[in-house]
Design a protein around this motif. Structure first.
Motif, PDB file in Angstrom:
ATOM      1  N   PRO A 136       0.826  -1.216   0.000  1.00  0.00           N
ATOM      2  CA  PRO A 136       0.000   0.000   0.000  1.00  0.00           C
ATOM      3  C   PRO A 136       0.862   1.269   0.000  1.00  0.00           C
ATOM      4  O   PRO A 136       1.810   1.380   0.777  1.00  0.00           O
ATOM      5  CB  PRO A 136      -0.808  -0.120   1.296  1.00  0.00           C
ATOM      6  N   LEU A 137       0.529   2.184  -0.892  1.00  0.00           N
ATOM      7  CA  LEU A 137       1.283   3.433  -0.987  1.00  0.00           C
ATOM      8  C   LEU A 137       0.774   4.440   0.032  1.00  0.00           C
ATOM      9  O   LEU A 137      -0.438   4.553   0.251  1.00  0.00           O
ATOM     10  CB  LEU A 137       1.162   4.026  -2.391  1.00  0.00           C
ATOM     11  N   GLY A 138       1.696   5.171   0.645  1.00  0.00           N
ATOM     12  CA  GLY A 138       1.308   6.259   1.526  1.00  0.00           C
ATOM     13  C   GLY A 138       0.762   7.426   0.719  1.00  0.00           C
ATOM     14  O   GLY A 138       0.839   7.441  -0.522  1.00  0.00           O
ATOM     15  N   PHE A 139       0.230   8.400   1.418  1.00  0.00           N
ATOM     16  CA  PHE A 139      -0.423   9.525   0.745  1.00  0.00           C
ATOM     17  C   PHE A 139       0.482  10.202  -0.270  1.00  0.00           C
ATOM     18  O   PHE A 139       0.135  10.330  -1.448  1.00  0.00           O
ATOM     19  CB  PHE A 139      -0.896  10.545   1.796  1.00  0.00           C
ATOM     20  N   TRP A 140       1.660  10.660   0.155  1.00  0.00           N
ATOM     21  CA  TRP A 140       2.515  11.439  -0.733  1.00  0.00           C
ATOM     22  C   TRP A 140       3.060  10.602  -1.889  1.00  0.00           C
ATOM     23  O   TRP A 140       3.131  11.082  -3.026  1.00  0.00           O
ATOM     24  CB  TRP A 140       3.664  12.078   0.057  1.00  0.00           C
TER      25      TRP A 140
END
Length: 253
Positions: A136-140
């Motif tokens: 899962p990718l973080g927000f930024w």
């Protein structure tokens, strides 16, 4: 999974780019361009089924709260577009003649012809990254990667200059932030569709003349940066972790 993911993305990307090339450069009046755009959206369902068996849900187009998310995002985009027009008019970048009433037929056509390319491009440039990453990718990371992909997806505008590339990147930031915050592609679709729809209808109703297209692009970029900041401060959806797939019972299969 990785092989299917790559093949599915490349298939949709090829059909989408063929449509954009025809409509932008080679045959703007040909019905084949819009037909290929519709085909991109139609193919997205079996591609999603082929990748992980979930159809449109594979890209974050979940059924839970989809209509309120879509409607509220569309309204927000319309407000943003009106703000951009007001700024452009106030700065003298645009001028317009008295409004031309729009018929219901024109509005209906505008709703359809702006919705299909908006959601098709959202699937390509935001949906795949929202659901299909090794972790899962973080927000930024998600927002920057998606904005870069969105900018690169406009292959047929590479000769429009750096102002257009920056404008596209700023649009991508806002729309990606919305998708990540709510963990639903419908929010990005609403913003993207609302902006394109407003742009289409206003251009027909107001008959504006752009004194300097580059200045207009900077205004559009600035408005989307403000929109991005607003969304970035909005609390992330608490019901899901970033990148987590929603329950299959609440999906468009």
């Amino acid at each position: 999974m990785n092989k299917r993911l790559a093949i599915g993305f490349l298939l949709l990307f090829a059909v989408y780019q063929a449509s954009e090339g025809l409509q932008t450069v080679f045959a703007p009046t040909s019905p084949l361009g819009p037909a290929l755009m519709l085909l991109t959206l139609v193919l997205a369902w079996p591609v999603g089924r082929w990748i992980d068996g979930s159809g449109f849900r594979a890209y974050g187009l979940v059924a839970t709260r989809w209509l309120p998310l879509l409607a509220s995002a569309l309204l927000l985009a319309v407000i943003a577009k009106l703000a951009a027009e007001a700024i452009a008019l106030g700065l003298g970048v645009e001028q317009f003649v008295p409004a031309v009433p729009l018929s219901l037929t024109v509005i209906a056509i505008g709703l359809v012809t702006t919705f299909i390319p908006s959601i098709a491009e959202d699937i390509l440039t935001r949906g795949f990254l929202l659901r299909f990453t090794p972790r899962p990718l973080g927000f930024w990371m998600y927002v920057i990667a998606s904005a870069a992909l969105y900018t690169a997806n406009h292959l047929w505008r590479l000769d429009w200059g750096i102002s257009e590339q920056i404008r596209l990147f700023c649009l991508g930031l806002a729309y990606a932030a919305a998708a990540w915050r709510m963990q639903s592609l419908w929010v990005a679709v609403g913003l993207h569709w609302g902006w394109n729809l407003s742009n289409s209808l206003l251009s027909q109703a107001w008959q504006t003349t752009m004194a300097d297209p580059v200045e207009g692009r900077w205004i559009s970029a600035a408005v989307h940066l403000v929109l991005f900041a607003f969304i970035a401060l909005y609390p992330a959806a608490a019901s899901e972790k970033p990148g987590e797939k929603p329950n299959a019972t609440s999906s468009f299969r």
